[in-house]
Design a protein around this motif. Structure first.
Motif, PDB file in Angstrom:
ATOM      1  N   GLY A  47       0.799  -1.216   0.000  1.00  0.00           N
ATOM      2  CA  GLY A  47       0.000   0.000   0.000  1.00  0.00           C
ATOM      3  C   GLY A  47       0.829   1.261   0.000  1.00  0.00           C
ATOM      4  N   ALA A  48       2.141   1.119  -0.115  1.00  0.00           N
ATOM      5  CA  ALA A  48       3.034   2.274  -0.163  1.00  0.00           C
ATOM      6  C   ALA A  48       3.333   2.567  -1.632  1.00  0.00           C
ATOM      7  CB  ALA A  48       4.308   1.991   0.619  1.00  0.00           C
ATOM      8  N   TRP A  49       2.339   3.117  -2.336  1.00  0.00           N
ATOM      9  CA  TRP A  49       2.474   3.302  -3.779  1.00  0.00           C
ATOM     10  C   TRP A  49       3.621   4.237  -4.169  1.00  0.00           C
ATOM     11  CZ3 TRP A  49       2.014   8.046  -5.891  1.00  0.00           C
ATOM     12  CH2 TRP A  49       1.332   9.024  -5.169  1.00  0.00           C
ATOM     13  N   PRO A  50       3.992   5.268  -3.375  1.00  0.00           N
ATOM     14  CA  PRO A  50       5.161   6.063  -3.793  1.00  0.00           C
ATOM     15  C   PRO A  50       6.442   5.219  -3.842  1.00  0.00           C
ATOM     16  CG  PRO A  50       3.891   7.290  -2.179  1.00  0.00           C
ATOM     17  CD  PRO A  50       3.343   5.891  -2.200  1.00  0.00           C
ATOM     18  N   PHE A  51       6.613   4.344  -2.872  1.00  0.00           N
ATOM     19  CA  PHE A  51       7.764   3.438  -2.865  1.00  0.00           C
ATOM     20  C   PHE A  51       7.711   2.524  -4.083  1.00  0.00           C
ATOM     21  CE2 PHE A  51       9.780  -0.583  -1.699  1.00  0.00           C
ATOM     22  CZ  PHE A  51      11.027  -0.156  -1.294  1.00  0.00           C
ATOM     23  N   GLY A  52       6.535   1.969  -4.361  1.00  0.00           N
ATOM     24  CA  GLY A  52       6.382   1.098  -5.526  1.00  0.00           C
ATOM     25  C   GLY A  52       6.691   1.808  -6.826  1.00  0.00           C
ATOM     26  N   LEU A  53       6.266   3.055  -6.925  1.00  0.00           N
ATOM     27  CA  LEU A  53       6.511   3.834  -8.143  1.00  0.00           C
ATOM     28  C   LEU A  53       7.996   4.137  -8.321  1.00  0.00           C
ATOM     29  CD1 LEU A  53       5.253   5.335 -10.544  1.00  0.00           C
ATOM     30  CD2 LEU A  53       5.039   7.326  -9.049  1.00  0.00           C
ATOM     31  N   VAL A  54       8.650   4.564  -7.258  1.00  0.00           N
ATOM     32  CA  VAL A  54      10.081   4.884  -7.339  1.00  0.00           C
ATOM     33  C   VAL A  54      10.897   3.640  -7.660  1.00  0.00           C
ATOM     34  CG1 VAL A  54      12.077   5.664  -5.994  1.00  0.00           C
ATOM     35  CG2 VAL A  54       9.930   6.927  -5.885  1.00  0.00           C
ATOM     36  N   GLU A  55      10.557   2.529  -7.081  1.00  0.00           N
ATOM     37  CA  GLU A  55      11.279   1.289  -7.373  1.00  0.00           C
ATOM     38  C   GLU A  55      11.067   0.861  -8.827  1.00  0.00           C
ATOM     39  OE1 GLU A  55      13.579  -0.302  -5.681  1.00  0.00           O
ATOM     40  OE2 GLU A  55      13.373   1.196  -4.114  1.00  0.00           O
ATOM     41  N   ALA A  56       9.878   1.097  -9.368  1.00  0.00           N
ATOM     42  CA  ALA A  56       9.632   0.779 -10.777  1.00  0.00           C
ATOM     43  C   ALA A  56      10.509   1.652 -11.679  1.00  0.00           C
ATOM     44  CB  ALA A  56       8.156   0.973 -11.106  1.00  0.00           C
ATOM     45  N   ILE A  57      10.652   2.910 -11.310  1.00  0.00           N
ATOM     46  CA  ILE A  57      11.526   3.804 -12.082  1.00  0.00           C
ATOM     47  C   ILE A  57      12.971   3.331 -11.988  1.00  0.00           C
ATOM     48  CG2 ILE A  57      12.454   6.155 -12.188  1.00  0.00           C
ATOM     49  CD1 ILE A  57       9.598   7.084 -11.291  1.00  0.00           C
ATOM     50  N   TRP A  58      13.430   2.951 -10.782  1.00  0.00           N
ATOM     51  CA  TRP A  58      14.780   2.433 -10.620  1.00  0.00           C
ATOM     52  C   TRP A  58      14.990   1.184 -11.469  1.00  0.00           C
ATOM     53  CZ3 TRP A  58      19.067   4.493  -9.619  1.00  0.00           C
ATOM     54  CH2 TRP A  58      19.198   5.503  -8.682  1.00  0.00           C
ATOM     55  N   ALA A  59      13.975   0.348 -11.568  1.00  0.00           N
ATOM     56  CA  ALA A  59      14.087  -0.857 -12.400  1.00  0.00           C
ATOM     57  C   ALA A  59      14.324  -0.466 -13.854  1.00  0.00           C
ATOM     58  CB  ALA A  59      12.832  -1.715 -12.274  1.00  0.00           C
ATOM     59  N   GLY A  60      13.614   0.552 -14.323  1.00  0.00           N
ATOM     60  CA  GLY A  60      13.808   1.035 -15.696  1.00  0.00           C
ATOM     61  C   GLY A  60      15.197   1.603 -15.917  1.00  0.00           C
ATOM     62  N   VAL A  61      15.679   2.368 -14.944  1.00  0.00           N
ATOM     63  CA  VAL A  61      17.028   2.943 -15.042  1.00  0.00           C
ATOM     64  C   VAL A  61      18.070   1.823 -15.086  1.00  0.00           C
ATOM     65  CG1 VAL A  61      18.758   4.294 -13.772  1.00  0.00           C
ATOM     66  CG2 VAL A  61      16.410   5.129 -13.958  1.00  0.00           C
ATOM     67  N   ALA A  62      17.927   0.837 -14.228  1.00  0.00           N
ATOM     68  CA  ALA A  62      18.880  -0.274 -14.187  1.00  0.00           C
ATOM     69  C   ALA A  62      18.804  -1.103 -15.472  1.00  0.00           C
ATOM     70  CB  ALA A  62      18.619  -1.148 -12.972  1.00  0.00           C
ATOM     71  N   ALA A  63      17.616  -1.324 -15.994  1.00  0.00           N
ATOM     72  CA  ALA A  63      17.477  -2.090 -17.235  1.00  0.00           C
ATOM     73  C   ALA A  63      18.145  -1.347 -18.397  1.00  0.00           C
ATOM     74  CB  ALA A  63      16.003  -2.344 -17.543  1.00  0.00           C
ATOM     75  N   ARG A  64      18.012  -0.041 -18.416  1.00  0.00           N
ATOM     76  CA  ARG A  64      18.673   0.758 -19.460  1.00  0.00           C
ATOM     77  C   ARG A  64      20.188   0.667 -19.328  1.00  0.00           C
ATOM     78  NH1 ARG A  64      20.727   5.808 -20.669  1.00  0.00           N
ATOM     79  NH2 ARG A  64      20.243   6.512 -22.774  1.00  0.00           N
ATOM     80  N   ARG A  65      20.682   0.753 -18.090  1.00  0.00           N
ATOM     81  CA  ARG A  65      22.120   0.618 -17.862  1.00  0.00           C
ATOM     82  C   ARG A  65      22.613  -0.739 -18.319  1.00  0.00           C
ATOM     83  NH1 ARG A  65      23.491   1.819 -11.896  1.00  0.00           N
ATOM     84  NH2 ARG A  65      22.310  -0.045 -12.031  1.00  0.00           N
ATOM     85  N   TRP A  66      21.842  -1.801 -17.999  1.00  0.00           N
ATOM     86  CA  TRP A  66      22.215  -3.147 -18.441  1.00  0.00           C
ATOM     87  C   TRP A  66      22.272  -3.209 -19.961  1.00  0.00           C
ATOM     88  CZ3 TRP A  66      18.900  -6.529 -21.169  1.00  0.00           C
ATOM     89  CH2 TRP A  66      19.441  -7.791 -21.405  1.00  0.00           C
ATOM     90  N   TRP A  67      21.288  -2.637 -20.618  1.00  0.00           N
ATOM     91  CA  TRP A  67      21.226  -2.647 -22.087  1.00  0.00           C
ATOM     92  C   TRP A  67      22.454  -1.955 -22.682  1.00  0.00           C
ATOM     93  CZ3 TRP A  67      18.583  -5.101 -25.686  1.00  0.00           C
ATOM     94  CH2 TRP A  67      18.610  -4.621 -26.976  1.00  0.00           C
ATOM     95  N   LEU A  68      22.842  -0.810 -22.108  1.00  0.00           N
ATOM     96  CA  LEU A  68      23.985  -0.062 -22.626  1.00  0.00           C
ATOM     97  C   LEU A  68      25.310  -0.774 -22.342  1.00  0.00           C
ATOM     98  CD1 LEU A  68      22.906   3.566 -21.663  1.00  0.00           C
ATOM     99  CD2 LEU A  68      22.856   2.507 -23.924  1.00  0.00           C
ATOM    100  N   VAL A  69      25.420  -1.411 -21.188  1.00  0.00           N
ATOM    101  CA  VAL A  69      26.668  -2.081 -20.824  1.00  0.00           C
ATOM    102  C   VAL A  69      26.899  -3.328 -21.677  1.00  0.00           C
ATOM    103  CG1 VAL A  69      27.772  -3.425 -18.976  1.00  0.00           C
ATOM    104  CG2 VAL A  69      26.812  -1.182 -18.494  1.00  0.00           C
TER     105      VAL A  69
END
Length: 71
Positions: A47-69
């Motif tokens: 029920g902590a949707w701000p935490f869930g949203l920020v973690e989803a954004i971090w997942a996207g950032v990390a996936a992009r980093r993985w793609w570039l590396v």
């Protein structure tokens, strides 16, 4: 400790370990992205949707980093 709390503990522990090992290879970056998705899922389920949203954004950032590396 209920099942949801155990899931959250697992997700955050996986994030910590994979983040610490990111310099060892692209697989750890991908593991960090996956663990961020787990953390996001935990946040939304709790029920902590701000935490869930920020973690989803971090997942996207990390996936992009993985793609570039790995290119």
């Amino acid at each position: 400790m209920d099942l949801l709390t155990a899931f959250g503990l697992f997700a955050v522990t996986a994030m910590l370990i994979s983040y610490a090992l990111e310099s060892r290879g692209a697989g750890w970056i991908l593991a960090f992205a996956a663990s961020c998705i787990l953390g996001s899922t935990y946040g939304f389920l709790q029920g902590a949707w701000p935490f869930g949203l920020v973690e989803a954004i971090w997942a996207g950032v990390a996936a992009r980093r993985w793609w570039l590396v790995r290119r």
